[in-house]
Design an enzyme around this catalytic site. Sequence first.
Site, PDB file in Angstrom:
ATOM      1  N   GLY A 210      -1.126  -5.897 -10.886  1.00  0.00           N
ATOM      2  CA  GLY A 210      -1.931  -5.677 -12.092  1.00  0.00           C
ATOM      3  C   GLY A 210      -3.252  -6.415 -12.130  1.00  0.00           C
ATOM      4  N   SER A 211      -3.811  -6.727 -10.964  1.00  0.00           N
ATOM      5  CA  SER A 211      -5.107  -7.435 -11.010  1.00  0.00           C
ATOM      6  C   SER A 211      -6.196  -6.519 -11.570  1.00  0.00           C
ATOM      7  CB  SER A 211      -5.491  -7.991  -9.633  1.00  0.00           C
ATOM      8  OG  SER A 211      -5.749  -6.971  -8.711  1.00  0.00           O
TER       9      SER A 211
ATOM     10  N   LEU B 157       4.357   9.671  -9.911  1.00  0.00           N
ATOM     11  CA  LEU B 157       3.592  10.885 -10.205  1.00  0.00           C
ATOM     12  C   LEU B 157       3.658  11.169 -11.711  1.00  0.00           C
ATOM     13  CD1 LEU B 157       2.097  13.167  -8.665  1.00  0.00           C
ATOM     14  CD2 LEU B 157       4.237  14.442  -8.734  1.00  0.00           C
TER      15      LEU B 157
ATOM     16  N   ASN C 186      -7.447   7.714 -12.455  1.00  0.00           N
ATOM     17  CA  ASN C 186      -6.774   6.841 -11.483  1.00  0.00           C
ATOM     18  C   ASN C 186      -7.807   6.235 -10.542  1.00  0.00           C
ATOM     19  OD1 ASN C 186      -4.574   5.693  -9.982  1.00  0.00           O
ATOM     20  ND2 ASN C 186      -4.808   7.328  -8.470  1.00  0.00           N
TER      21      ASN C 186
ATOM     22  N   HIS D 123      -8.044   4.980  -6.475  1.00  0.00           N
ATOM     23  CA  HIS D 123      -7.357   4.988  -5.185  1.00  0.00           C
ATOM     24  C   HIS D 123      -8.156   4.113  -4.216  1.00  0.00           C
ATOM     25  CE1 HIS D 123      -4.604   6.492  -2.179  1.00  0.00           C
ATOM     26  NE2 HIS D 123      -5.640   6.582  -1.358  1.00  0.00           N
TER      27      HIS D 123
HETATM   28  C1  GRF Z   1      -5.260  -1.098  -6.109  1.00  0.00           C
HETATM   29  O1  GRF Z   1      -5.759  -1.230  -4.801  1.00  0.00           O
HETATM   30  C2  GRF Z   1      -5.451   0.296  -6.610  1.00  0.00           C
HETATM   31  O2  GRF Z   1      -6.535   0.963  -6.056  1.00  0.00           O
HETATM   32  C3  GRF Z   1      -4.216   0.984  -6.149  1.00  0.00           C
HETATM   33  O3  GRF Z   1      -3.214   0.015  -6.246  1.00  0.00           O
HETATM   34  C4  GRF Z   1      -3.769  -1.277  -6.126  1.00  0.00           C
HETATM   35  C5  GRF Z   1      -3.283  -2.067  -7.300  1.00  0.00           C
HETATM   36  O4  GRF Z   1      -3.615  -3.415  -7.221  1.00  0.00           O
HETATM   37  N1  GRF Z   1      -4.026   2.228  -6.797  1.00  0.00           N
HETATM   38  P1  GRF Z   1      -3.435  -4.325  -8.505  1.00  0.00           P
HETATM   39  O5  GRF Z   1      -2.007  -4.156  -8.986  1.00  0.00           O
HETATM   40  O6  GRF Z   1      -4.424  -3.866  -9.522  1.00  0.00           O
HETATM   41  O7  GRF Z   1      -3.701  -5.716  -8.056  1.00  0.00           O
END
Ligand code: GRF
Length: 190
Positions: free
Chosen positions: A14-15, A89, A104, A106
Site C-alpha cells: 500500500g505504498s 479482477l 488502475n 500497472h
Molecule cells: C505497484 O507497483 C503498482 O503499480 C502495482 O502494484 C504495486 C503496488 O505497490 N499495481 P504498493 O502496494 O503500492 O507498494
Amino acid sequence: MDSVNLAVFASGSGSNAENIIRYFSNHSSIRIKKVLTNNPNAYVIDRAKNLNVPVRVFNRHEFYETGLIINDLKSDQIQWIILAGFLWLVPASITEAFPGRIVNIHPALLPKYGGKGMYGEKVHQAVKSAGEKESGITIHYVNNEYDKGNIIFQARCPVDPSDTPETIAEKVHGLEYKHYPEVIENLICK
Ligand code: GRF
C-alpha cells in the site's frame, strides 16, 4: 463545492495508497473516503488507519457474489475507485456501477508485461529477462480483463544492463509516486 469521494483498493503493502492519501489530505475538492482490501494481513490496513482513513476488508464471496461492496461504496457516496496494487479482477457488476470511473496503475508499459499473474516482481523480472531498454508505468481505465482498459497516461524510465528487478522496481515506484496522484487529480478536476 462538495468533495468528490474516492475509494482506494489495495491488496498488499500500500505504498501507493499511502502516497495518494497523503497527496489528497486537505485537498479542496477530492477526498479519500475509504480503503478496501481483500487481504486481512495487508500492510495497507496499518497505513490507512495511521492516516485516519477507514478500512473495509472483504472476502471473495462478498466481492464476486453479492452486492455488498457496491452498497457500501454507494452509501459512502464514492464516485471514483482507484486501484493501487489490487490483485483481484474487478467484476462486471462493479465496472457497470462505476462506468469510466475506475482507474488502475500497472508497473510496466502496457500492453507489454500485463495480464493475469503479471504483478510485482514478476513484471520487473520479465522486463529484465527480455533485455528491455526501458520500462515505466501505465495508468489506465479498468474493464473486465486484466490490464486491458484504455490507457490514460504512461511515463518511462531507462533500464540499464546493470539493473536488477529490484532496481527496476525502485525506478518504477518513483514514477508511480510522482505521477499517480496528479493524474487522478487531473482526471477528476478537469
Ligand atoms: C505497484 O507497483 C503498482 O503499480 C502495482 O502494484 C504495486 C503496488 O505497490 N499495481 P504498493 O502496494 O503500492 O507498494
